[in-house]
Design a protein around this motif. Structure first.
Motif, PDB file in Angstrom:
ATOM      1  N   ILE A  12      71.853  15.339  17.449  1.00  0.00           N
ATOM      2  CA  ILE A  12      71.570  15.502  18.876  1.00  0.00           C
ATOM      3  C   ILE A  12      72.574  16.463  19.501  1.00  0.00           C
ATOM      4  O   ILE A  12      72.193  17.375  20.251  1.00  0.00           O
ATOM      5  N   LEU A  13      73.854  16.279  19.198  1.00  0.00           N
ATOM      6  CA  LEU A  13      74.881  17.172  19.736  1.00  0.00           C
ATOM      7  C   LEU A  13      74.623  18.612  19.312  1.00  0.00           C
ATOM      8  O   LEU A  13      74.692  19.541  20.125  1.00  0.00           O
ATOM      9  N   TYR A  14      74.327  18.800  18.036  1.00  0.00           N
ATOM     10  CA  TYR A  14      74.100  20.144  17.516  1.00  0.00           C
ATOM     11  C   TYR A  14      72.864  20.788  18.158  1.00  0.00           C
ATOM     12  O   TYR A  14      72.900  21.944  18.584  1.00  0.00           O
ATOM     13  N   ASN A  15      71.778  20.027  18.240  1.00  0.00           N
ATOM     14  CA  ASN A  15      70.544  20.571  18.814  1.00  0.00           C
ATOM     15  C   ASN A  15      70.689  20.875  20.300  1.00  0.00           C
ATOM     16  O   ASN A  15      70.178  21.882  20.776  1.00  0.00           O
ATOM     17  N   GLY A  19      70.182  24.606  21.525  1.00  0.00           N
ATOM     18  CA  GLY A  19      68.954  24.812  22.288  1.00  0.00           C
ATOM     19  C   GLY A  19      69.150  24.890  23.785  1.00  0.00           C
ATOM     20  O   GLY A  19      68.537  25.703  24.466  1.00  0.00           O
ATOM     21  N   ARG A  20      70.023  24.053  24.306  1.00  0.00           N
ATOM     22  CA  ARG A  20      70.211  23.983  25.755  1.00  0.00           C
ATOM     23  C   ARG A  20      71.521  24.590  26.214  1.00  0.00           C
ATOM     24  O   ARG A  20      71.838  24.580  27.397  1.00  0.00           O
ATOM     25  N   ARG A  21      72.331  25.039  25.276  1.00  0.00           N
ATOM     26  CA  ARG A  21      73.611  25.683  25.569  1.00  0.00           C
ATOM     27  C   ARG A  21      74.587  24.760  26.305  1.00  0.00           C
ATOM     28  O   ARG A  21      75.423  25.208  27.083  1.00  0.00           O
ATOM     29  N   ARG A  22      74.439  23.464  26.076  1.00  0.00           N
ATOM     30  CA  ARG A  22      75.357  22.484  26.640  1.00  0.00           C
ATOM     31  C   ARG A  22      75.285  21.233  25.770  1.00  0.00           C
ATOM     32  O   ARG A  22      74.404  21.092  24.940  1.00  0.00           O
ATOM     33  N   LEU A  23      76.224  20.337  25.967  1.00  0.00           N
ATOM     34  CA  LEU A  23      76.216  19.070  25.249  1.00  0.00           C
ATOM     35  C   LEU A  23      75.623  17.986  26.141  1.00  0.00           C
ATOM     36  O   LEU A  23      75.722  18.065  27.364  1.00  0.00           O
ATOM     37  N   PRO A  24      75.016  16.976  25.557  1.00  0.00           N
ATOM     38  CA  PRO A  24      74.433  15.911  26.370  1.00  0.00           C
ATOM     39  C   PRO A  24      75.511  15.026  26.978  1.00  0.00           C
ATOM     40  O   PRO A  24      76.619  14.919  26.455  1.00  0.00           O
ATOM     41  N   SER A  25      75.168  14.388  28.065  1.00  0.00           N
ATOM     42  CA  SER A  25      76.074  13.421  28.668  1.00  0.00           C
ATOM     43  C   SER A  25      75.970  12.108  27.896  1.00  0.00           C
ATOM     44  O   SER A  25      75.075  11.931  27.061  1.00  0.00           O
ATOM     45  N   LEU A  26      76.855  11.192  28.185  1.00  0.00           N
ATOM     46  CA  LEU A  26      76.820   9.888  27.534  1.00  0.00           C
ATOM     47  C   LEU A  26      75.516   9.167  27.864  1.00  0.00           C
ATOM     48  O   LEU A  26      74.913   8.528  26.995  1.00  0.00           O
ATOM     49  N   VAL A  30      72.624   7.743  25.304  1.00  0.00           N
ATOM     50  CA  VAL A  30      72.097   6.372  25.340  1.00  0.00           C
ATOM     51  C   VAL A  30      70.572   6.409  25.302  1.00  0.00           C
ATOM     52  O   VAL A  30      69.936   5.664  24.545  1.00  0.00           O
ATOM     53  N   ILE A  31      69.974   7.289  26.087  1.00  0.00           N
ATOM     54  CA  ILE A  31      68.513   7.408  26.133  1.00  0.00           C
ATOM     55  C   ILE A  31      67.965   7.900  24.797  1.00  0.00           C
ATOM     56  O   ILE A  31      66.998   7.349  24.261  1.00  0.00           O
ATOM     57  N   LYS A  32      68.584   8.938  24.238  1.00  0.00           N
ATOM     58  CA  LYS A  32      68.077   9.541  22.993  1.00  0.00           C
ATOM     59  C   LYS A  32      68.236   8.630  21.781  1.00  0.00           C
ATOM     60  O   LYS A  32      67.408   8.647  20.885  1.00  0.00           O
ATOM     61  N   THR A  33      69.314   7.855  21.737  1.00  0.00           N
ATOM     62  CA  THR A  33      69.580   7.030  20.556  1.00  0.00           C
ATOM     63  C   THR A  33      69.084   5.602  20.703  1.00  0.00           C
ATOM     64  O   THR A  33      68.849   4.930  19.701  1.00  0.00           O
ATOM     65  N   GLY A  34      68.984   5.117  21.930  1.00  0.00           N
ATOM     66  CA  GLY A  34      68.622   3.725  22.141  1.00  0.00           C
ATOM     67  C   GLY A  34      69.769   2.774  21.849  1.00  0.00           C
ATOM     68  O   GLY A  34      69.567   1.576  21.669  1.00  0.00           O
TER      69      GLY A  34
END
Length: 92
Positions: A12-15, A19-26, A30-34
């Motif tokens: 997820i971090l890599y993608n 793809g979005r030129r940023r890292l996801p927030s915490l 939580v949403i992506k991993t469940g």
């Protein structure tokens, strides 16, 4: 060898970074991993210990720097069983 949650978070971090030129927030993790925030933080610390990421500011997931976006090659080779077509017909 990475645990499933560690592998999923690393991908997820890599993608996100590519793809979005940023890292996801915490919250996005939580949403992506469940998983819970505590599980995600443990997995991130484990990824840092295994030298997949650098996480200087533990308060911000966005401060992570990715060193490797995938598992180490030698670990992948160990985890794959060597089954060929003949093995299927003679062993199962």
């Amino acid at each position: 060898m990475l645990l499933d949650i560690e592998r999923k978070i690393l991908r997820i971090l890599y993608n996100y970074s590519s793809g979005r030129r940023r890292l996801p927030s915490l919250e996005e993790l939580v949403i992506k991993t469940g998983r819970t925030k505590q599980d995600i933080k443990k997995a991130l610390i484990s990824l840092e210990d295994q030298m997949y990421i650098i996480w200087d500011d533990k308060r911000l997931v966005e401060s992570i720097k990715i060193l490797q976006g995938w598992e180490h090659e030698e670990e992948q080779l160990k985890s794959k069983p060597s089954i060929n077509n003949t093995d299927y017909w003679t062993q199962y």
